[in-house]
Scaffold this active site. Structure first.
Site, short mmCIF file in Angstrom:
data_model
loop_
_atom_site.label_atom_id
_atom_site.label_comp_id
_atom_site.label_asym_id
_atom_site.label_seq_id
_atom_site.Cartn_x
_atom_site.Cartn_y
_atom_site.Cartn_z
N GLU A 158 0.69 -1.30 0.17
CA GLU A 158 -0.22 -0.17 -0.10
C GLU A 158 0.93 1.30 -0.05
OE1 GLU A 158 -3.02 -0.25 3.14
OE2 GLU A 158 -4.12 -1.81 2.08
N GLU A 275 -5.11 -8.61 -0.53
CA GLU A 275 -5.92 -8.49 0.81
C GLU A 275 -7.33 -8.04 0.61
OE1 GLU A 275 -4.36 -5.37 3.80
OE2 GLU A 275 -2.26 -6.07 3.31
#
Length: 502
Positions: A158, A275
């Site tokens: 991220e 995820e």
């Protein structure tokens, strides 16, 4: 009545269990964690596992030292070997995430999580490349080239968020990716490397990542991103509450990479959602509820249409992003804390693991498959309020006409709802004990088991009619097995008490 076709419409995708998340991989050094992996694999059987912190200080890989007046680097793989060995022993392969930055290599001091993963760029990209090459060369040497070629290698986590990458500096991430990808390929051209592992709400990063990769001729073997549906955190002591978008929003997020990358060099690459969940917060109690299983059921049923994998974040309650878990129920499948107490979402995955390979039908409230031996399996769920703002209807009915190759079928039903397969409900009723006593734990284990029932159902002209009534937030697995009656001719249950047949 829904008439289910007799001929398969295709194969049921296994994208739902290709990978599962685990928080920081350092936890695999714990015996109770390894015990939980064994349970996970026995009941579900994932192929890969992905977590943070492979190169963080807790793993002790990057070890600078001074000798003869010069700074030198020692790479130590003691913990890496123990973690990977534990994964392989459980029948899992690592989905490697390269991060976070070792403290002695970092350009700054910014960290994330309770365990302080450093999220700043490397002080020396050359030294970072050496670290990547050394790590992968060691893994190839220890586990074999063919084995490590099967492990996807993701660059960072991220980077579009300032919490995970200093200033969310996109150009700095591109540089890190380029250096890392070339270092990976220098070890072996067949190793799989990809990214950019972005969080929801940053899909424009995909466009620029594709442009960057083409302009710089940078290796990319797969594209990765994350998917969540939760709103801003509403903090309470030791936890949060959040609003949720409809679960179909997860499917839209899964589809984003292929939609946005059409016409680019990355268009045909595998897409991995590394995820996904409703909430990214481990301390949101929504994870523990029957609602959560019913909410995610259509995602597991349809997600493989949009991505090559979508990895549940995370399987374990021993998660530690916000600190040491402070309650019995805490974010994951419910496998680690207090001797593997199950949760409804865990049962959803276990039910999926018992589905057959041949897909017969899918809908908004059901998934139907067939096994090679003729068994028909039905996963059904009570649709939840798509806004996530109410508990949904008290009852949901489903009528199915199922193709079966017998005059009668044995019907086994496993049910999870607010009252069954739900240790959370029992825990709340016993007063939410912080540290359940042995007797209370026995009750919780009992409450965590799905309700099971069985009956025989007649079939006519190769079809059995199944009428289901599901309670609020119920998920249920129905297994129909052809009956081959082997009752001996002298058996007469009317004589069980010694009487004579009338």
């Amino acid at each position: 009545m829904i008439r289910v076709p007799a001929d398969p419409t295709g194969r049921l995708s296994d994208a739902w269990r290709l990978c599962v998340g685990t928080g920081r991989i350092e936890l695999a050094l714990r015996r109770d964690y390894q015990d939980s992996l064994a349970v996970l694999q026995r009941d579900i059987g994932f192929r890969y596992i992905r977590g943070h912190g492979l190169l963080s200080d807790g793993m002790g890989v990057h070890r600078p030292y001074d000798h003869d007046g010069a700074r030198r680097i020692h790479h130590s793989f003691t913990y890496v070997d123990q973690v990977v060995d534990a994964y392989l022993a459980a029948g899992l392969r690592p989905f490697l995430e390269l991060g976070f930055m070792p403290g002695e290599l970092a350009s700054g001091t910014q960290t994330v999580f309770w365990w302080r993963g450093n999220v700043t760029p490397p002080r020396s990209h050359r030294e970072w490349a050496d670290l990547v090459r050394a790590t992968l060369a060691h893994l190839v040497d220890r586990y074999g080239l063919d084995e490590v070629r099967s492990w996807p290698i993701e660059v960072w986590n991220e980077p579009n968020l300032i919490d995970f990458w200093q200033d969310a500096d996109e150009q700095a991430y591109h540089r890190l990716y380029e250096v890392t990808a070339h270092a990976v390929k220098e070890v072996d051209a067949g190793l799989q490397v990809g990214g950019p592992a972005i969080s929801p709400g940053a899909d424009d990063w995909l466009d620029r990542f594709a442009e960057f990769a083409e302009h710089r001729d940078v290796p990319v073997d797969f594209v990765s991103k994350h998917a969540y549906t939760s709103g801003p955190a509403q903090h309470v002591p030791f936890g949060v509450h959040q609003t949720l978008a409809p679960a179909c929003d997860l499917l839209d997020q899964f589809a984003t990479p292929r939609d946005r990358l059409k016409g680019t060099r990355l268009a045909e690459l595998p897409v991995h959602i590394t995820e996904f969940n409703s909430s990214y917060r481990p301390d949101n109690p929504i994870h523990d509820t029957a609602f959560h299983a019913a909410y995610l059921a259509p995602v597991l049923a349809h997600g493989g249409d949009h991505a090559d994998s979508f990895s549940y974040w995370t399987f374990s309650d021993m998660f530690e992003e916000t600190g040491v878990p402070t309650a019995l129920f805490h974010g994951g499948f419910g496998l680690l804390t207090h001797r593997q107490i199950r949760k409804p979402t865990y049962h959803l995955y276990a039910f999926m693991a018992r589905m057959g390979p041949d897909l017969l039908a899918r809908g908004d409230d059901h998934l139907i498959t067939r096994h090679p031996d003729g068994r028909v399996t039905v996963l059904a769920w009570a649709p939840v309020d798509p806004t996530g703002q109410t508990h949904g209807p008290d009852r949901h009915t489903l009528r199915l006409s199922l193709p079966v190759a017998a005059r009668e079928v044995f019907v086994r039903r496993s049910t999870v709802d607010e009252e069954h397969g739900n240790a959370y409900t029992a825990w709340r009723r016993m007063g939410s004990p912080r540290s359940p006593k042995p007797g209370q734990l026995d009750v919780l284990h009992e409450a965590a088991e799905p309700a099971r029932s069985h009956r025989r159902l007649p079939a006519r002209e190769g079809r059995a009619e199944l009428n289901l009534t599901l309670a609020r937030n119920e998920i249920t697995l129905i297994e129909l097995t052809p009956v081959a009656d082997e009752t001996p001719p002298w058996w007469d249950e009317r004589r069980l008490l010694g009487g004579t047949a009338s």
